[in-house]
Design a protein around this motif. Structure first.
Motif, short mmCIF file in Angstrom:
data_model
loop_
_atom_site.label_atom_id
_atom_site.label_comp_id
_atom_site.label_asym_id
_atom_site.label_seq_id
_atom_site.Cartn_x
_atom_site.Cartn_y
_atom_site.Cartn_z
N SER A 1 34.75 40.77 45.65
CA SER A 1 33.79 41.78 46.04
C SER A 1 34.45 43.15 46.10
CB SER A 1 33.20 41.45 47.41
OG SER A 1 32.73 40.15 47.42
N THR A 2 35.68 43.19 46.63
CA THR A 2 36.38 44.46 46.71
C THR A 2 36.63 45.02 45.31
OG1 THR A 2 37.46 43.74 48.72
CG2 THR A 2 38.46 45.58 47.57
N PHE B 1 34.52 47.67 52.97
CA PHE B 1 33.46 48.60 52.58
C PHE B 1 32.18 48.35 53.36
CE2 PHE B 1 33.76 45.23 49.35
CZ PHE B 1 32.51 44.67 49.41
N PHE B 2 31.95 47.09 53.74
CA PHE B 2 30.76 46.78 54.52
C PHE B 2 30.82 47.46 55.89
CE2 PHE B 2 28.53 43.83 57.47
CZ PHE B 2 27.25 44.06 57.01
N GLY C 1 29.52 42.36 45.28
CA GLY C 1 30.33 43.57 45.45
C GLY C 1 29.82 44.71 44.59
N LEU D 1 36.11 37.75 49.17
CA LEU D 1 36.30 39.13 49.64
C LEU D 1 37.03 39.96 48.58
CD1 LEU D 1 37.29 38.59 53.37
CD2 LEU D 1 35.12 39.34 52.44
N LYS E 1 25.43 52.38 46.85
CA LYS E 1 26.11 53.07 47.95
C LYS E 1 25.62 54.50 48.14
CE LYS E 1 30.09 54.59 45.27
NZ LYS E 1 31.52 54.49 45.08
N PHE F 1 33.46 46.20 43.88
CA PHE F 1 33.06 47.43 44.56
C PHE F 1 33.82 48.63 44.00
CE2 PHE F 1 34.15 50.49 47.90
CZ PHE F 1 32.90 51.03 48.10
N LEU F 2 35.08 48.43 43.65
CA LEU F 2 35.88 49.52 43.09
C LEU F 2 35.56 49.73 41.62
CD1 LEU F 2 39.34 48.80 44.76
CD2 LEU F 2 37.67 50.51 45.39
N GLY F 3 34.67 48.89 41.05
CA GLY F 3 34.27 49.06 39.66
C GLY F 3 35.19 48.36 38.69
N LEU F 4 36.06 47.46 39.17
CA LEU F 4 37.03 46.81 38.30
C LEU F 4 36.79 45.32 38.19
CD1 LEU F 4 40.00 48.67 39.89
CD2 LEU F 4 39.04 49.12 37.65
N VAL G 1 26.80 46.46 46.01
CA VAL G 1 27.11 47.45 47.05
C VAL G 1 27.47 48.78 46.37
CG1 VAL G 1 28.68 48.06 48.91
CG2 VAL G 1 27.93 45.71 48.65
N ILE H 1 27.94 38.99 51.59
CA ILE H 1 29.38 38.72 51.44
C ILE H 1 29.97 38.33 52.78
CG2 ILE H 1 31.62 39.71 50.85
CD1 ILE H 1 30.00 41.74 49.11
N GLY I 1 26.18 43.48 51.11
CA GLY I 1 27.35 43.52 51.99
C GLY I 1 27.24 42.45 53.06
#
Lengths: 335, 275
Positions: B206-207, A165-166, B223, B203, B230, B210-213, B226, B247, B244
Motif C-alpha cells: 500500500s505504501t 499515510f492513513f 494504496g 502495508l 488524496k 501510495f507513493l506511485g511506485l 488513497v 488497509i 485507507g
C-alpha cells in the motif's frame, strides 16, 4: 583516539587490555565504516547492474540511436563501471553528489537544504515519542495482565497496523480541514521563526509519533518483562518493595541496554517513516526529494538519497551498539 | 484444540480476513459497478446508490474497493509466499551446513538488512521496469531477509537436537534433514511469522502504491486509491480514507490472529501439556 598515540609502540594486545571499552568502540566504528562502504558499492553497483537502459528511459519518445549515444557519452555512462564508482565515491567523500539528470542542478545543494528539514522533523518526533513510549511501557508492565495493560495492548496492536499515510490524512481531515487548528500543507522555508516552524510541523510530527510510539512501547514492555522474571526481581518483591519502586529501581536500570536498542531501532524506523509522511504533508525534505527522483528515474539523486538514508540508519544502529555496551558491562568482555 | 478456546479478538481477525478473501474471490459478481466504470460526478457524495460515494474520476468507490481487495491480497500473498520460501530454504541450509556457507549467507543478509527496506525498494524500483512480477519479486526478496534471520535462529535451536544428530548419523541428506526433521519442529513459530510478514506485505504494498511506485492505474488497489483521492482531503472529502480504513482494518485483523497464534505457541512452550 589520543590513547592510541600515547601507547604508540606497545603491541595491540596490551592496548586492548588497557582500554577494553575504547578498543571495542573503535572496533564497532571500523565495522560500521566497512558496512557503509559495502552499502555504497551495493547501491551504486547494484543499480548499474540491473537491467534497464537509462539513456532510452531518459529520452523517452525521442530515443533515436544517435541521441542515445550522445546522452550516454554526456552522462559518462560509456566509461567502465569501476571507474565511475570510484569517481562517484570520491565525489561523495568531498560532499559532491553530482548533478541531477532531471533538473541539471547540483544534488548536494538540494540535499543540504532538505536534510536539515528531515532531521528536524524526525528529531522533534523522537523528543516526544521516546519518553512517552518508555513511560507507557513501564505502566503497562506495572499493570500487566490487568485492564490498563490489555487496553494499551489492543490499542498499540491497532496502531502498529495503521499505515503512515492513513494516520496522516486522518489528522489532516480533522485538525486542518474540519477544526482548522493546524496548517496543511506543512511548507517550511528558510528564515522561518523557530516557533512558527514547530507549529507548521505539528501534524507531521504527530503522525510520526503515533506510528513509532506503539512499536517502541511494545518492545519496551517486552524488554522490561524479560528482566522482571529474573531472580533479583523476586528478591525485591519478597523484601517488600512496592511494585512501582521495584520497576523503577531494579528492573529499569537492568533493562536499559535492551531499551536503548529499542529506541535506536525505532529512531532508525523514524528516518524511513519520514519518507511517507513528507509526501503526505508536502514537506520539503529528503524523502519527498527521493520519491520525486524515483518517479522520473533521476539516478544521481536516487543514489545520493539512498546512501544518505542508509548512512543515517547504520549510524543509529552503531550508536545503539555502543550505548548498549556502555550500559551493560557484561558486553565489554565478549567470550 | 477446541473452537471455544479461540479468543474473541482472534474471531474478529478471522472474520475480517474471510471477508476480504470473499471480496477478492467473487469481485466481479458482488461489486455493483465495474472496476474502471465512470458512473457519475467527480467526488459525488455517498448515498443509497453509491455506498461510499464516487472517486476522483467518478468511479464507484465500493466497487473499486472490492476489486482492490483482489489485487492487494494476491500481490501481498504472492510476495509473502515467495519471501517465505526463499528465506526458509536459505536459512535452513545455512543452519544445517554451518561453516563457510552460513557465514557467507549471514553476512550478505546483514548487508541487505543494513539498508532500510523502503529505501532499498525505492532505489531498486527506480531502475527496474514497472511490472507486476518485478514488484512482487522486489517485495519478496527484500522481505526474505527478515524471514532468513528468524528462520536461522529457530533452525539453529533445532539443529543441535538429538534426533537431527541421529538423522545425520543415519546418513540422511541435507534436503531430508531440512524438510523432514527441522521444518515440522519449527512450524508453529514460523506460522505466526508468516502472518506477521503478510500484514507487513499489505502495508508495504500500500505504501509503494501510495507513493506511485506500486500497482499502476487504472487497476484498483487500496494504496493507489488513497493516492488517487488524496487531493479531496483539503476540500473535506473523505474519499481517500475509505481505502485507507480498509488497509488498516485488514492489517489489524491479520495482527489479531498472529497475536493469538504467538500466545498459543508461547503457552505450548510453557508446557501446559494440552496440545
Amino acid at each position: 583516539m589520543s590513547n592510541s598515540t600515547e601507547a604508540g609502540g606497545s603491541p595491540a594486545r596490551s592496548l586492548r587490555e588497557r582500554f577494553p571499552l575504547l578498543s571495542i568502540i573503535a572496533q564497532r566504528m571500523v565495522l560500521s565504516l566497512i558496512l557503509l562502504l559495502a552499502v555504497s558499492a551495493l547501491i551504486f553497483g547494484g543499480v548499474e547492474a540491473l537491467p534497464g537502459d537509462f539513456a532510452s528511459t531518459y529520452l523517452g519518445q525521442s530515443a533515436t540511436p544517435e541521441a542515445v549515444a550522445n546522452i550516454t557519452a554526456e552522462l559518462g555512462l560509456d566509461r567502465p563501471l569501476v571507474t565511475r564508482y570510484f569517481d562517484w565515491l570520491g565525489g561523495v567523500l568531498q560532499g559532491d553528489f553530482g548533478t541531477s539528470w532531471a533538473s541539471r542542478n547540483s544534488v548536494s545543494e538540494q540535499v543540504g537544504n532538505r536534510l536539515g528539514n528531515s532531521l528536524f522533523l524526525a528529531a522533534f518526533a523522537a523528543v516526544i515519542a521516546v519518553p512517552l513510549a518508555i513511560c507507557l511501557g513501564m505502566l503497562s508492565v506495572h499493570f500487566r495482565d490487568r485492564i490498563p495493560d490489555k487496553i494499551i495492548n489492543v490499542i498499540s496492536l491497532a496502531a502498529i497496523s495503521l499505515p503512515e499515510f492513513f494516520v496522516g490524512y486522518l489528522l489532516i481531515l480533522y485538525f486542518a480541514v474540519n477544526f482548522g487548528i493546524a496548517t496543511f500543507p506543512a511548507t517550511v522555508y528558510q528564515g522561518m521563526g523557530f516557533l512558527e516552524r514547530l507549529q507548521t510541523i505539528a501534524l507531521p510530527t504527530a503522525t510520526l509519533v503515533l506510528v513509532v510510539l506503539a512499536h517502541m512501547m511494545r518492545m519496551t514492555r517486552a524488554a522490561i518483562l524479560s528482566v522482571m522474571s529474573s531472580a533479583y526481581m523476586e528478591t525485591a518483591e519478597l523484601k517488600g518493595l512496592s511494585g512501582w519502586r521495584a520497576i523503577v529501581k531494579h528492573a529499569a536500570p537492568n533493562a536499559l541496554a535492551p531499551i536503548i536498542n529499542v529506541v535506536a531501532l525505532n529512531l532508525a524506523y523514524l528516518v524511513v517513516g519520514v519518507v511517507v509522511v513528507e509526501v503526505v504533508f508536502v514537506y520539503p525534505g529528503m524523502g519527498q526529494y527521493m520519491v520525486d527522483a524515483v518517479t522520473v528515474r533521476d539516478m544521481p539523486v536516487v543514489q545520493a538519497c539512498g546512501l544518505i538514508f542508509a548512512a543515517v540508519y547504520i549510524l543509529l544502529n552503531m550508536l545503539a551498539d555502543i550505548l548498549a555496551i556502555i550500559a551493560n558491562p557484561r558486553l565489554r568482555h565478549p567470550r | 484444540m477446541r473452537l471455544r478456546e479461540i479468543p474473541i479478538t482472534a474471531w474478529v481477525g478471522l472474520f475480517g480476513i474471510a471477508l476480504a478473501l470473499f471480496c477478492a474471490l467473487f469481485a466481479p459478481w458482488i461489486s455493483p459497478y465495474g472496476e474502471t466504470e465512470v458512473v457519475g460526478n467527480v467526488w459525488q457524495e455517498a448515498d443509497a446508490q453509491f455506498f461510499f460515494g464516487l472517486d476522483n474520476l467518478g468511479r464507484d468507490i465500493l466497487s473499486r474497493l472490492i476489486f482492490g481487495a483482489r489485487t492487494t491480497l494476491i500481490v501481498a500473498l504472492a510476495a509473502t509466499v515467495i519471501s517465505f520460501s526463499l528465506g526458509i530454504i536459505l536459512s535452513f541450509t545455512a543452519a544445517v551446513s554451518g561453516g563457510l556457507v552460513d557465514t557467507v549467507f549471514s553476512r550478505f543478509n546483514d548487508l541487505m538488512m543494513s539498508i532500510p527496506t523502503l529505501i532499498f525498494a525505492l532505489v531498486v524500483l527506480a531502475v527496474l521496469p514497472q511490472h507486476l512480477i518485478v514488484l512482487i519479486l522486489v517485495m519478496a526478496i527484500l522481505d526474505s531477509t527478515r524471514v532468513y534471520r528468524l528462520g536461522r535462529a529457530v533452525a539453529l535451536d533445532v539443529a543441535v537436537m538429538e534426533f537431527v544428530e541421529a538423522a545425520k548419523l543415519r546418513g540422511e541428506g541435507k534436503i531430508w534433514i531440512i524438510f523432514r526433521e527441522i521444518l515440522p519442529n519449527t512450524l508453529s513459530p514460523l506460522l505466526a511469522e508468516f502472518g506477521l510478514r503478510f500484514a507487513f506485505a499489505i502495508l508495504f504494498l500500500s505504501t509503494l502504491s501510495f507513493l506511485g511506485l506500486g500497482i499502476q492505474p487504472p487497476t484498483a488497489d487500496w494504496g493507489g486509491m488513497v493516492k488517487d483521492n488524496k487531493d479531496g482531503i483539503i476540500f473535506g472529502i473523505p474519499a481517500a480514507l475509505v481505502p485507507g480504513t480498509a488497509i488498516a482494518a485488514l492489517a489489524v485483523c491479520v495482527n489479531l490472529v498472529v497475536d493469538w497464534l504467538l500466545k498459543r505457541t508461547s503457552s505450548l512452550k510453557g508446557g501446559r501439556g494440552d496440545a
